[in-house]
Design a protein around this motif. Structure first.
Motif, PDB file in Angstrom:
ATOM      1  N   GLY A 127       0.800  -1.199   0.000  1.00  0.00           N
ATOM      2  CA  GLY A 127       0.000   0.000   0.000  1.00  0.00           C
ATOM      3  C   GLY A 127       0.837   1.253   0.000  1.00  0.00           C
ATOM      4  O   GLY A 127       1.988   1.236  -0.371  1.00  0.00           O
ATOM      5  N   SER A 128       0.241   2.358   0.456  1.00  0.00           N
ATOM      6  CA  SER A 128       0.915   3.653   0.439  1.00  0.00           C
ATOM      7  C   SER A 128       1.478   4.002   1.810  1.00  0.00           C
ATOM      8  O   SER A 128       0.891   3.688   2.831  1.00  0.00           O
ATOM      9  N   HIS A 129       2.606   4.674   1.810  1.00  0.00           N
ATOM     10  CA  HIS A 129       3.242   5.141   3.031  1.00  0.00           C
ATOM     11  C   HIS A 129       4.026   6.384   2.663  1.00  0.00           C
ATOM     12  O   HIS A 129       4.697   6.401   1.634  1.00  0.00           O
ATOM     13  N   PRO A 130       3.993   7.447   3.461  1.00  0.00           N
ATOM     14  CA  PRO A 130       4.639   8.701   3.051  1.00  0.00           C
ATOM     15  C   PRO A 130       6.149   8.605   2.886  1.00  0.00           C
ATOM     16  O   PRO A 130       6.719   9.283   2.066  1.00  0.00           O
ATOM     17  N   CYS A 131       6.839   7.777   3.688  1.00  0.00           N
ATOM     18  CA  CYS A 131       8.281   7.616   3.509  1.00  0.00           C
ATOM     19  C   CYS A 131       8.759   6.397   4.276  1.00  0.00           C
ATOM     20  O   CYS A 131       8.174   5.999   5.275  1.00  0.00           O
ATOM     21  N   ALA A 181       8.788   3.183   3.628  1.00  0.00           N
ATOM     22  CA  ALA A 181       7.960   1.974   3.640  1.00  0.00           C
ATOM     23  C   ALA A 181       8.812   0.741   3.354  1.00  0.00           C
ATOM     24  O   ALA A 181       9.738   0.787   2.561  1.00  0.00           O
ATOM     25  N   THR A 182       8.478  -0.358   4.000  1.00  0.00           N
ATOM     26  CA  THR A 182       9.075  -1.659   3.714  1.00  0.00           C
ATOM     27  C   THR A 182       7.950  -2.603   3.323  1.00  0.00           C
ATOM     28  O   THR A 182       6.980  -2.751   4.064  1.00  0.00           O
ATOM     29  N   VAL A 212       1.247  -0.602  -6.001  1.00  0.00           N
ATOM     30  CA  VAL A 212       2.008  -0.134  -4.841  1.00  0.00           C
ATOM     31  C   VAL A 212       2.441   1.295  -5.117  1.00  0.00           C
ATOM     32  O   VAL A 212       2.995   1.580  -6.181  1.00  0.00           O
ATOM     33  N   GLN A 213       2.182   2.183  -4.166  1.00  0.00           N
ATOM     34  CA  GLN A 213       2.611   3.575  -4.295  1.00  0.00           C
ATOM     35  C   GLN A 213       3.291   3.973  -2.995  1.00  0.00           C
ATOM     36  O   GLN A 213       2.655   3.985  -1.942  1.00  0.00           O
ATOM     37  N   VAL A 214       4.591   4.258  -3.067  1.00  0.00           N
ATOM     38  CA  VAL A 214       5.379   4.580  -1.877  1.00  0.00           C
ATOM     39  C   VAL A 214       6.227   5.815  -2.133  1.00  0.00           C
ATOM     40  O   VAL A 214       6.464   6.194  -3.274  1.00  0.00           O
ATOM     41  N   GLY A 215       6.706   6.426  -1.063  1.00  0.00           N
ATOM     42  CA  GLY A 215       7.479   7.659  -1.153  1.00  0.00           C
ATOM     43  C   GLY A 215       8.976   7.422  -1.180  1.00  0.00           C
ATOM     44  O   GLY A 215       9.484   6.497  -1.806  1.00  0.00           O
ATOM     45  N   ASP A 249       4.793   2.615  -8.152  1.00  0.00           N
ATOM     46  CA  ASP A 249       5.115   4.040  -8.250  1.00  0.00           C
ATOM     47  C   ASP A 249       5.913   4.372  -6.996  1.00  0.00           C
ATOM     48  O   ASP A 249       5.397   4.312  -5.884  1.00  0.00           O
ATOM     49  N   ILE A 250       7.182   4.720  -7.173  1.00  0.00           N
ATOM     50  CA  ILE A 250       8.102   4.895  -6.050  1.00  0.00           C
ATOM     51  C   ILE A 250       8.879   6.195  -6.239  1.00  0.00           C
ATOM     52  O   ILE A 250       9.226   6.552  -7.365  1.00  0.00           O
TER      53      ILE A 250
END
Length: 129
Positions: free
Chosen positions: A9-13, A15-16, A30-33, A66-67
């Motif tokens: 999922g998404s996490h602002p920064c 993420a593992t 998957v969308q991560v910062g 998207d990373i």
């Protein structure tokens, strides 16, 4: 995101994500910062099709991942049928892909303008149509 059997999922920064199952999404799967770490031994896939885009002109093509920046280790499948399998956003910090599986998309991976700070560890396999 639908069909996930693991974290995702998404996490602002920072993420593992360690995936040993299936992560699917109509949008980005998957969308991560910044500073994300992704290990994939299963499937990460965008389920959107060209028919979906044709039926709704308001839709935008989406990526499997998207990373902003980080590391992706892949022994499974990362796939998008309408856009990039992996999309690193422009200006991303130093990032690495280590691939021992399949990365497939209309664009296998996109780095925007960050080629100078991007590393790809071989071997990499991109399925041709």
């Amino acid at each position: 995101m639908i069909g996930s059997t693991t974290a995702g999922g998404s996490h602002p920064c920072g993420a593992t994500i360690i995936n040993r199952g299936v992560i699917e999404g109509f949008d980005d799967a998957v969308q991560v910062g910044e500073g994300a770490y992704i290990e994939n031994y299963g499937t990460i896939e965008n389920t959107q099709t060209q028919a979906d885009l044709d039926a709704d002109p308001g839709l935008e093509a989406q990526d499997a991942i998207d990373i902003d920046s980080g590391t992706i280790y892949n022994e499974g499948t990362i796939r998008s049928t309408t856009n990039s399998a992996i999309d690193y956003d422009p200006g991303a910090a130093t990032s690495t892909i280590l691939n021992r599986g399949l990365i497939a998309g209309t664009i296998a991976f996109s780095t925007g303008t960050s080629w100078g700070t991007f590393a790809i560890m071989m071997p990499i396999a991109v399925q041709a149509a």
